[in-house]
Design a protein around this motif. Structure first.
Motif, short mmCIF file in Angstrom:
data_model
loop_
_atom_site.label_atom_id
_atom_site.label_comp_id
_atom_site.label_asym_id
_atom_site.label_seq_id
_atom_site.Cartn_x
_atom_site.Cartn_y
_atom_site.Cartn_z
N VAL A 163 33.25 37.47 48.14
CA VAL A 163 34.02 38.70 48.32
C VAL A 163 34.88 38.97 47.09
CG1 VAL A 163 35.86 39.81 49.66
CG2 VAL A 163 34.00 38.64 50.83
N VAL A 164 35.52 37.93 46.56
CA VAL A 164 36.34 38.09 45.35
C VAL A 164 35.47 38.64 44.21
CG1 VAL A 164 37.62 36.86 43.56
CG2 VAL A 164 38.07 36.37 45.96
N ASP A 165 34.30 38.06 44.01
CA ASP A 165 33.40 38.54 42.95
C ASP A 165 32.98 39.99 43.18
OD1 ASP A 165 33.49 36.13 41.60
OD2 ASP A 165 31.62 35.37 42.48
N GLU A 166 32.72 40.34 44.43
CA GLU A 166 32.32 41.71 44.76
C GLU A 166 33.44 42.71 44.44
OE1 GLU A 166 31.33 44.06 48.83
OE2 GLU A 166 30.40 42.08 48.60
N VAL A 167 34.67 42.36 44.80
CA VAL A 167 35.81 43.25 44.53
C VAL A 167 36.03 43.39 43.03
CG1 VAL A 167 38.31 43.53 44.78
CG2 VAL A 167 36.93 42.85 46.74
N LEU A 168 36.00 42.27 42.32
CA LEU A 168 36.19 42.32 40.86
C LEU A 168 35.11 43.15 40.20
CD1 LEU A 168 37.29 38.65 40.05
CD2 LEU A 168 38.73 40.67 40.38
N SER A 169 33.89 43.00 40.65
CA SER A 169 32.78 43.77 40.09
C SER A 169 32.97 45.26 40.34
CB SER A 169 31.47 43.29 40.71
OG SER A 169 30.40 44.05 40.23
N SER A 170 33.40 45.62 41.54
CA SER A 170 33.58 47.05 41.85
C SER A 170 34.72 47.68 41.06
CB SER A 170 33.81 47.25 43.35
OG SER A 170 35.07 46.76 43.74
N HIS A 171 35.65 46.84 40.58
CA HIS A 171 36.76 47.34 39.74
C HIS A 171 36.49 47.14 38.25
CE1 HIS A 171 38.90 47.19 43.60
NE2 HIS A 171 39.70 48.09 43.07
N GLY A 172 35.32 46.62 37.90
CA GLY A 172 35.00 46.40 36.48
C GLY A 172 35.79 45.29 35.84
N GLU A 173 36.17 44.27 36.61
CA GLU A 173 37.04 43.21 36.10
C GLU A 173 36.45 41.81 36.28
OE1 GLU A 173 39.53 43.62 34.24
OE2 GLU A 173 39.95 45.74 34.57
N THR A 174 35.15 41.67 36.30
CA THR A 174 34.54 40.35 36.50
C THR A 174 34.90 39.38 35.38
OG1 THR A 174 32.49 41.17 35.53
CG2 THR A 174 32.61 41.14 37.92
N ASP A 175 35.07 39.89 34.18
CA ASP A 175 35.40 39.02 33.04
C ASP A 175 36.88 38.66 32.98
OD1 ASP A 175 32.76 39.09 32.27
OD2 ASP A 175 33.05 40.72 30.83
N SER A 176 37.70 39.27 33.83
CA SER A 176 39.15 39.05 33.79
C SER A 176 39.61 37.89 34.68
CB SER A 176 39.88 40.32 34.22
OG SER A 176 39.57 41.38 33.36
N LEU A 177 38.70 37.32 35.46
CA LEU A 177 39.10 36.28 36.41
C LEU A 177 39.47 34.99 35.69
CD1 LEU A 177 39.37 35.42 39.40
CD2 LEU A 177 36.99 34.65 39.27
N LEU A 178 40.71 34.55 35.89
CA LEU A 178 41.17 33.26 35.38
C LEU A 178 41.04 32.19 36.45
CD1 LEU A 178 44.51 33.88 33.44
CD2 LEU A 178 42.30 33.29 32.51
N GLN A 179 41.40 32.55 37.68
CA GLN A 179 41.41 31.57 38.75
C GLN A 179 41.29 32.27 40.10
OE1 GLN A 179 45.05 29.36 38.99
NE2 GLN A 179 44.29 27.95 40.53
N ALA A 180 40.48 31.69 40.96
CA ALA A 180 40.44 32.08 42.36
C ALA A 180 40.39 30.77 43.13
CB ALA A 180 39.22 32.94 42.67
N ALA A 181 41.39 30.52 43.96
CA ALA A 181 41.47 29.24 44.65
C ALA A 181 42.05 29.41 46.05
CB ALA A 181 42.34 28.27 43.86
N VAL A 182 41.38 28.78 47.00
CA VAL A 182 41.90 28.73 48.36
C VAL A 182 42.93 27.60 48.40
CG1 VAL A 182 41.35 28.30 50.77
CG2 VAL A 182 39.75 29.60 49.34
N GLN A 183 44.13 27.93 48.85
CA GLN A 183 45.21 26.95 48.92
C GLN A 183 45.51 26.66 50.37
OE1 GLN A 183 48.23 28.95 46.59
NE2 GLN A 183 47.48 27.99 44.72
N GLY A 184 45.28 25.41 50.76
CA GLY A 184 45.43 25.06 52.17
C GLY A 184 44.32 25.76 52.94
N ASP A 185 44.66 26.28 54.08
CA ASP A 185 43.66 27.02 54.85
C ASP A 185 44.15 28.42 55.19
OD1 ASP A 185 45.62 26.28 56.61
OD2 ASP A 185 44.25 25.62 58.19
#
Length: 94
Positions: free
Chosen positions: A39-61
């Protein structure tokens, strides 16, 4: 002198994109971590920001951290007087 409006617009766009990715991706935390990142990749792609991702991390639950970064070109105003431009962008020697 730099174009502060362009810097503000870029920061605002990245913040909105990170918010959308985090909120959308967090809804998938109970399902599967791979679904979260999809989902994160899909949202970034729809906003044209796939190359801007530094970190995506689930913290805890219960939390999803999304960090974005992008280089912003600086737009300098054109100068009509070379002397004025040189003094504005480099120190004068005495």
């Amino acid at each position: 002198m730099i174009d502060g409006g362009h810097l503000f617009a870029t920061k605002s766009h990245l913040q909105k994109t990170a918010n959308a990715a985090a909120l959308s991706g967090a809804q998938e935390i109970p399902n599967a971590e791979s679904a979260v990142y999809g989902v994160v990749d899909e949202v970034l792609s729809s906003h044209g920001e796939t190359d801007s991702l530094l970190q995506a991390a689930v913290q805890g639950d219960k939390e999803l951290l999304v960090k974005l970064e992008r280089e912003v070109p600086l737009f300098l105003p054109p100068c009509s007087d070379k002397t004025l431009c040189q003094s504005a962008f480099r120190p004068k020697r005495l």
